[in-house]
Structure formats: structure tokens, C-alpha cells
Design a protein around this motif. Structure first.
Motif, PDB file in Angstrom:
ATOM      1  N   VAL A  25      21.975   2.269  -6.555  1.00 33.37           N
ATOM      2  CA  VAL A  25      22.761   2.887  -7.549  1.00 33.37           C
ATOM      3  C   VAL A  25      22.585   4.391  -7.417  1.00 33.37           C
ATOM      4  N   ARG A  26      21.284   4.719  -7.452  1.00 33.00           N
ATOM      5  CA  ARG A  26      21.311   6.365  -7.150  1.00 33.00           C
ATOM      6  C   ARG A  26      21.962   6.855  -6.050  1.00 33.00           C
ATOM      7  N   ASP A  27      22.008   6.125  -4.865  1.00 33.13           N
ATOM      8  CA  ASP A  27      22.629   6.636  -3.403  1.00 33.13           C
ATOM      9  C   ASP A  27      24.078   6.472  -3.122  1.00 33.13           C
TER      10      ASP A  27
ATOM     11  N   PRO B 111      12.398  11.881   6.358  1.00 34.35           N
ATOM     12  CA  PRO B 111      11.509  10.577   6.248  1.00 34.35           C
ATOM     13  C   PRO B 111      11.399   9.934   4.888  1.00 34.35           C
ATOM     14  N   GLY B 112      11.079   8.775   4.603  1.00 34.98           N
ATOM     15  CA  GLY B 112      11.068   8.024   3.357  1.00 34.98           C
ATOM     16  C   GLY B 112      12.428   8.042   2.668  1.00 34.98           C
ATOM     17  N   ALA B 113      13.431   7.658   3.439  1.00 37.03           N
ATOM     18  CA  ALA B 113      14.784   8.204   3.026  1.00 37.03           C
ATOM     19  C   ALA B 113      15.304   7.246   1.941  1.00 37.03           C
TER      20      ALA B 113
ATOM     21  N   SER C 270      12.425  16.189   3.150  1.00 37.52           N
ATOM     22  CA  SER C 270      11.688  15.323   2.507  1.00 37.52           C
ATOM     23  C   SER C 270      12.064  15.317   0.704  1.00 37.52           C
ATOM     24  N   SER C 271      12.686  14.265   0.540  1.00 37.47           N
ATOM     25  CA  SER C 271      13.116  14.083  -0.826  1.00 37.47           C
ATOM     26  C   SER C 271      12.101  13.073  -1.631  1.00 37.47           C
ATOM     27  N   PHE C 272      11.642  13.150  -2.752  1.00 41.07           N
ATOM     28  CA  PHE C 272      10.693  12.262  -3.279  1.00 41.07           C
ATOM     29  C   PHE C 272       9.857  11.580  -2.537  1.00 41.07           C
TER      30      PHE C 272
ATOM     31  N   ASN D  29       0.729  -1.440   0.068  1.00 38.94           N
ATOM     32  CA  ASN D  29       0.021   0.054   0.008  1.00 38.94           C
ATOM     33  C   ASN D  29       0.990   1.185  -0.057  1.00 38.94           C
ATOM     34  N   THR D  30       2.055   1.202   0.678  1.00 36.24           N
ATOM     35  CA  THR D  30       2.734   2.480   0.870  1.00 36.24           C
ATOM     36  C   THR D  30       3.614   2.713  -0.264  1.00 36.24           C
ATOM     37  N   SER D  31       3.920   1.725  -1.337  1.00 41.28           N
ATOM     38  CA  SER D  31       4.896   2.202  -2.130  1.00 41.28           C
ATOM     39  C   SER D  31       4.238   2.004  -3.576  1.00 41.28           C
TER      40      SER D  31
ATOM     41  N   ASN E  25      14.560   7.722   8.382  1.00 39.86           N
ATOM     42  CA  ASN E  25      13.134   7.281   8.516  1.00 39.86           C
ATOM     43  C   ASN E  25      12.851   6.379   7.143  1.00 39.86           C
ATOM     44  N   GLU E  26      12.550   4.915   7.282  1.00 34.39           N
ATOM     45  CA  GLU E  26      12.423   4.263   6.158  1.00 34.39           C
ATOM     46  C   GLU E  26      11.454   3.154   6.467  1.00 34.39           C
ATOM     47  N   ASN E  27      10.385   2.834   5.579  1.00 38.78           N
ATOM     48  CA  ASN E  27       9.299   1.664   6.046  1.00 38.78           C
ATOM     49  C   ASN E  27       9.388   0.516   5.189  1.00 38.78           C
TER      50      ASN E  27
ATOM     51  N   ASP F  49       6.832   2.799   9.661  1.00 38.11           N
ATOM     52  CA  ASP F  49       6.066   3.797   9.007  1.00 38.11           C
ATOM     53  C   ASP F  49       6.018   5.136   9.638  1.00 38.11           C
ATOM     54  N   PHE F  50       6.174   6.183   8.953  1.00 37.19           N
ATOM     55  CA  PHE F  50       6.465   7.607   9.580  1.00 37.19           C
ATOM     56  C   PHE F  50       5.345   7.998  10.512  1.00 37.19           C
ATOM     57  N   PHE F  51       4.020   7.611   9.781  1.00 40.85           N
ATOM     58  CA  PHE F  51       2.877   8.028  10.864  1.00 40.85           C
ATOM     59  C   PHE F  51       2.731   7.075  11.941  1.00 40.85           C
TER      60      PHE F  51
END
Ligand SMILES: C[S@@+](CC[C@H](N)C(=O)[O-])C[C@H]1O[C@@H](n2cnc3c(N)ncnc32)[C@H](O)[C@@H]1O
Length: 460
Positions: free
Chosen positions: A189-191, A229-231, A366-368, A123-125, A250-252, A319-321
Motif C-alpha cells: 500500500v505504501r509503495d 539498501p533495504g528498499a 537509504s529510506s527508513f 533477526n534482521t527485521s 537491495n532487499e533481504n 543481506d546488504f552486508f
């Protein structure tokens, strides 16, 4: 006891088997055609053997990523080795290899307590937009092509309903899991590669420059608490911590959490010591073999310099929330109701053992991220809640909402800023920045997001 890493490895092996069956079918098609001359046939055979070898290399990379630091990575290949690609004459394609049904082993790997987390993860992603270019599970990139779903093959039977597939249905098939593994590769790869540098300059540099501008005193930065958040794979919080800030990652996503644990548990010090082929599964928008088989090395910097002054990071997995909930302070509960175990270490135990996690911050980066959550109003409200008065919220990312407009509120950028203001923020800066996300620079398909960059200050 359920080991997340084993599940991911097993499903990737299944992907590997599936991809090989597609490849052998292709070799057979070429071989059977009288039109195609032998040298071109030979080209395809050689190319596909190379692709198979690279997929096996990816399996090795995955094993490394999911292994305990310092432990010997055990090769678990139970499929053909590099040299055993069958000769053209012996190629067989069995549609059963392309079925979506989970095996008995996989059924056992998915006991019912896993369902909640999988559902949550999905659901999250999930990306429920109808934009074909982006229907690749959890992200914004071009999708994989060696999929389980053999919808292009008219001869393949429709997927049988196993106990688990009827329960999970298309919401959580092996295909989704494979997309998540491939997405994990692209995020690594991105990071953590030099390949990702361009993207990081576009997406992350505005944060670094602004943090240095708003908090010029390096000495005082250790008392400034920043949260990302959502790192994703964590480069943004890592680099911010290296600037001297106390940073919380933070990452879920369970898939990312197991990899983050590997990256940040120390010992990834040898530059460019790991090899992966993240584009090997991309069969669309390709000009030549190189585009698909290009090798990427990681890491581009020594990670895990825990002893360095300034490397001051906390990890809030979940989950951040849930974690930054108004009811519980701090509420680190998101994974606590499951028995999911990662290399004998309960993920939740790790979270709770982290003494630095608390629920008030001086800055949010917050990035993307903001377009991946279902309820953007709740997110803004929650950001307001966790920021100290005078604190800053820096945002960079698209408004490519991952959730359907039926279940989610799609604000345009003007409305977004108005809503942010109405939650007692003042907008200090706003502009649009071109950014790419997990791109293959040689692909014929390139997406550029006009990202919404703003800095907002909490005024009360
Ligand atoms: C599009 S990715 C961006 C990753 C990273 N910030 C970057 O710029 O590369 C969004 C990330 O947010 C994570 N995410 C989504 N909803 C979340 C939530 N409720 N709590 C924590 N993380 C979440 C996803 O798992 C994913 O890794």
C-alpha cells in the motif's frame, strides 16, 4: 523442493482460520448476551461476515502476489466460503484453533535448511523495543489482532511444543510469519497505491528533488549508479530509475523478495487492477467499520515498463552486508547456501544472473533503513566502502532502532552525524522531516516520525 510462496500461502490460510474462530467466538458472545438487543446482534453478525469475506479477499490478493506473472492463480481456499459463515446457533469456538503449534504439513514445509534463512530474516527485521505500539514484527506499524497467540483466553492451553516450535520457539512462530504477511500488505500500500502517496511525498520526495538538483543532466544520469539498501517494496528505486539513474534495489526479506519478483517481472500494467483490504486485521483504534474494511487498489501506476528508456534497474536480493562485503567483490551469497526455491526459480540464480550488480556506487539512498540494522558503525563503514569518492549518501528515516540497546548501539542524531563525519564524509545538508509509515489514515492511532534527513559526501 521447498516453495516459499506455498509456505506463505499455507500460513496465511492458517491465519484466516484462526481469525474466523475469533470472530465466531465474538458472534457467540454477543448472541448469548440478553442485554444486547437483536438489532445490535444483527449488526455484529453482518459486520463479522463482512470481515471474513474481506480476509478471504486478502487471501486471493496474496495468491496473486505470489503467483508467476501470466499464470492462472489457483484458488486454494480450504476453509469456509463467503456464504458459509455458520449461523449464530451453530457457532463453536475451539481453543485448539488458536494454538501456536505448527501442523504436520507446516512441519514438512519447514525443513531444516529453512531455519538459517528464517533466523536471519527474524533477526534482521525484528523489533525488539518495548514500545507496545510498535511490537508488530518487522515494522513500525500498529500490530495485528487476530493472532494465533490466545493469551487473552484463559481457557486456552499453553502452546504445546512441537518438534519445530521447540527448535524455533517464539523466535519464529506462525504469528511472526503472519505479521510479516500483513506487513507486506502495508508496504505494498505504501509503495504502489494512491493511498500511499502522502507517505511517499514525505519520505521519498526529498530524494527525488535532491537527485535532480545534484545531477541536473538527464543524459548523464544513466551513468550515475544509485543503490537503495533495504528498499522494502521498491518504489523508491523504481522512481529513481524513472528519473534516468541506473538504480540497484537491495532487499533481504524473503517475504518481500517473492512479492518484488511479481511486481517487477512485468505485466502489472493495469491500473488499480488488484484489490486488498490491508486494515482488516486492525481491531484497535477503530472508529467505525469503514476504518477497518476500507478497500485499497493497486497499482497506482503501470509497473514493469521495462522497455521505457530510463527504466534501468538491477536487483540485489539478499543481506546488504553479505552482498557488499569487503572480502568478496561482488559477494552475492546470502541465499546461496539454502535450497529455497521460488516458483521453480532459485532466487540466488536470479541474483547472479544480474550482470549489472557491482559493488561501487555514486549515490546511496537509504529510506527508513539505518535503524533496522544491528550494527550502525559497520553500516556506515560499508556505505563508505561502496561509494566512489565524491559520491553522495542521502538518508531519510527515524532512529527508532529495531534492535535492543543490549545488542545494538543507539546513536542520537547529533552523534550519528559526528560518526558519519569521522568516516570521511562531509555533511552537506541536515534537517528533520515529519514522515508517517504504513499508516491507516482513519485510525485513532497515528505515529509521526521526526525523520533524520541528511546528505553526506564522501571526501576520501
Ligand atoms: C523499515 S523497512 C523500510 C523499507 C523502505 N526503504 C521504505 O522506506 O518503505 C526496512 C527494510 O530493510 C530491510 N532490511 C533490513 N536489514 C537488511 C539487510 N541487512 N539487508 C537488506 N535489507 C535489509 C527490511 O527487510 C525492510 O524491508
Amino acid at each position: 523442493m521447498l516453495f516459499v510462496e506455498d509456505t506463505i500461502r499455507a500460513l496465511f490460510r492458517k491465519y484466516e482460520t484462526s481469525a474466523k474462530s475469533v470472530i465466531r467466538r465474538n458472534i457467540q458472545i454477543v448472541h448469548n448476551s440478553n442485554q444486547i438487543n437483536p438489532s445490535i446482534q444483527e449488526h455484529f453478525k453482518r459486520k463479522y461476515e463482512l470481515i471474513i469475506a474481506r480476509i478471504e479477499d486478502n487471501q486471493r490478493f496474496l495468491n496473486w502476489l505470489l503467483s508467476e506473472p501470466g499464470s492462472d492463480v489457483v484458488e486454494k481456499h480450504n476453509v469456509d466460503s463467503h456464504n458459509s459463515t455458520p449461523a449464530l446457533s451453530s457457532t463453536t469456538t475451539t481453543t485448539s484453533m488458536l494454538e501456536t503449534e505448527l501442523t504436520q504439513d507446516e512441519e514438512e514445509m519447514f525443513p531444516s535448511e529453512f531455519d538459517d534463512v528464517l533466523m536471519k530474516e527474524n533477526n534482521t527485521s525484528s523489533d525488539s523495543s518495548n514500545d507496545e505500539s510498535y511490537q508488530s514484527g518487522s515494522s513500525y506499524h500498529d500490530g495485528s489482532s487476530f493472532s494465533y497467540q490466545s493469551s487473552t483466553s484463559s481457557s486456552s492451553p499453553s502452546p504445546k511444543k512441537s518438534k519445530s516450535s521447540s527448535k524455533r520457539g517464539v523466535r519464529w512462530g506462525p504469528n511472526t510469519i503472519i505479521d510479516k504477511v500483513l506487513n507486506l500488505f502495508l508496504l505494498v500500500v505504501r509503495d504502489w497505491s494512491s493511498e500511499g502517496l502522502d507517505e511517499r511525498v514525505q519520505s521519498y520526495n526529498p530524494f527525488y528533488a535532491s537527485l535532480e538538483r545534484y545531477y541536473p543532466s538527464v543524459e548523464q544520469r544513466r551513468d550515475i549508479k544509485v543503490i537503495c539498501p533495504g528498499a522494502g517494496m521498491g518504489r523508491l528505486p523504481y522512481d529513481i530509475s524513472m528519473l534516468g539513474f541506473h538504480t540497484t534495489l537491495n532487499e533481504n526479506s524473503l517475504f518481500l523478495i517473492v512479492a518484488l519478483k511479481r511486481i517487477f517481472s512485468g505485466g502489472v500494467n493495469d491500473l488499480n487492477s488488484q484489490t486488498l483490504y490491508p486494515f482488516i486485521h486492525q481491531t484497535k483504534n477503530i472508529t467505525d467499520e469503514h476504518t477497518q474494511t476500507r478497500r485499497i487498489l493497486i497499482p497506482d501506476i503501470a509497473i514493469g515498463r521495462k522497455d521505457e528508456p530510463g527504466a534501468n534497474m538491477s536487483f540485489a536480493y539478499g543481506d546488504f552486508f553479505d552482498i557488499y562485503s569487503p572480502q568478496v567483490s561482488p559477494a552475492l551469497t546470502s541465499l546461496s547456501t539454502t535450497t529455497i526455491t521460488s516458483n521453480n526459480t532459485n532466487i540466488n540464480a536470479n541474483i547472479n544472473a544480474n550482470p549489472n550488480t557491482s559493488n561501487k556506487f555514486d549515490c546511496i539512498c537509504s529510506s527508513f533503513f539505518i535503524d533496522t540494522v544491528e550494527n550502525i558503525f559497520t553500516l556506515i563503514e560499508r556505505f563508505h566502502l561502496i561509494l566512489n569518492v565524491g559520491g553522495l549518501w542521502m538518508n531519510n528515516g527515524p532512529l527508532h532502532y529495531h534492535h535492543d540497546a543490549l545488542t545494538s548501539f543507539h546513536l542520537n542524531s547529533t552523534e550519528l552525524l559526528d560518526i558519519v563525519r569521522s568516516y570521511n564524509f562531509e555533511i552537506l545538508e541536515y534537517k528533520l522531516i515529519d514522515c508517517q509509515y504504513t499508516k491507516n489514515k482513519d485510525s485513532l492511532f497515528q505515529a509521526i516520525f521526526n525523520c533524520v534527513w541528511f546528505i553526506a559526501r564522501k571526501i576520501k
